[in-house]
Scaffold this active site. Structure first.
Site, PDB file in Angstrom:
ATOM      1  CE1 TYR A 137      14.437  26.753  16.100  1.00 53.77           C
ATOM      2  CE2 TYR A 137      14.103  27.782  18.238  1.00 53.77           C
ATOM      3  CZ  TYR A 137      14.865  27.000  17.395  1.00 53.77           C
ATOM      4  OH  TYR A 137      16.043  26.455  17.838  1.00 53.77           O
TER       5      TYR A 137
ATOM      6  CD  GLU B  80      21.835  27.767  19.970  1.00 57.88           C
ATOM      7  OE1 GLU B  80      22.037  28.770  20.697  1.00 57.88           O
ATOM      8  OE2 GLU B  80      20.733  27.193  19.906  1.00 57.88           O
TER       9      GLU B  80
ATOM     10  CD1 TRP C 286      15.259  31.279  18.610  1.00 58.65           C
ATOM     11  CD2 TRP C 286      17.477  31.293  18.367  1.00 58.65           C
ATOM     12  NE1 TRP C 286      15.608  30.221  17.800  1.00 58.65           N
ATOM     13  CE2 TRP C 286      16.958  30.210  17.640  1.00 58.65           C
ATOM     14  CE3 TRP C 286      18.856  31.505  18.361  1.00 58.65           C
ATOM     15  CZ2 TRP C 286      17.760  29.331  16.901  1.00 58.65           C
ATOM     16  CZ3 TRP C 286      19.670  30.629  17.636  1.00 58.65           C
ATOM     17  CH2 TRP C 286      19.113  29.573  16.921  1.00 58.65           C
TER      18      TRP C 286
END
Length: 213
Positions: A25, A47, A55
């Site tokens: 990522y 988000e 995350w």
């Protein structure tokens, strides 16, 4: 978080070195400009769900999120009824947080409503700063900015939910509005918008068209 040199000799923030998924990522997405409506809506949605979680958790569930939320098509999500919300709450493959699910539906509706006034992507990108941070380490990077505060305020006024200044700064980092890659990271400058000293590469960002236009 500190930076770390990994087995390929490249320096990344420690969070981006924690797993192959996070490394991929970081190396291929984080900080690259996203300028289409669906893409920006997806990133806002992720988000929102990430708030209070890691995350890594969100990335691991990303395909499931895309399946559940119709590949983050705002038109499809905006029409959700209580039936779809209830179904999402039963889906263990995503984050089953009712407030965040309802916020995503509300944000889809607000996104559709913005089309008559330039659209979501244009609104978000209108908050690009005049310069970007130049952090020597991940600890030096800010987590909020005047622009993220203004963006959060504007989005909230339009009906968006769970879009606080810190969450919006994370969005701005993720989609390229600011570059908070440490200066020794191989990804520093990956957006193509900023010079090494943090100044805008093509003049005042306030006059920049969206990348790709």
């Amino acid at each position: 978080m500190s930076t770390a040199q990994t087995d390929d000799g490249r320096t990344r923030p420690a969070w981006a070195s924690a797993s192959p998924l996070l490394r991929e990522y970081y190396d291929n997405e984080w900080g690259v400009p996203v300028t289409d409506e669906r893409g920006v809506f997806e990133r806002i949605s992720l988000e929102v769900f990430q708030s209070g979680l890691s995350w890594a958790t969100i990335l691991a569930k990303r395909d499931a999120f895309r399946m559940r939320f119709h590949d983050f098509d705002p038109d499809a999500v905006a029409t959700w009824s209580e039936r779809e919300i209830s179904a999402a709450m039963q889906d263990a493959a995503i984050v089953r947080n009712e407030r965040k699910i309802r916020a995503t539906v509300a944000n889809a509706q607000a996104t559709v409503g913005l089309r008559s006034d330039g659209g979501l992507a244009a609104l978000v990108w209108s908050h690009i700063p005049t310069s970007t941070p130049v952090p020597s380490s991940a600890e030096d990077a800010p987590t909020v900015s005047p622009e993220s505060i203004a963006l959060a305020k504007r989005l909230k006024s339009l009906g968006f939910k769970h879009v606080g200044p810190t969450t919006m700064f994370a969005l701005m980092e993720a989609i390229g509005l600011v570059d908070t890659h440490p200066v020794d990271s191989h990804r520093r400058g990956c957006s193509g918008l900023w010079n090494e000293d943090g100044s805008a590469r093509h003049g005042s960002p306030a006059r920049l068209a969206l990348p790709g236009e």
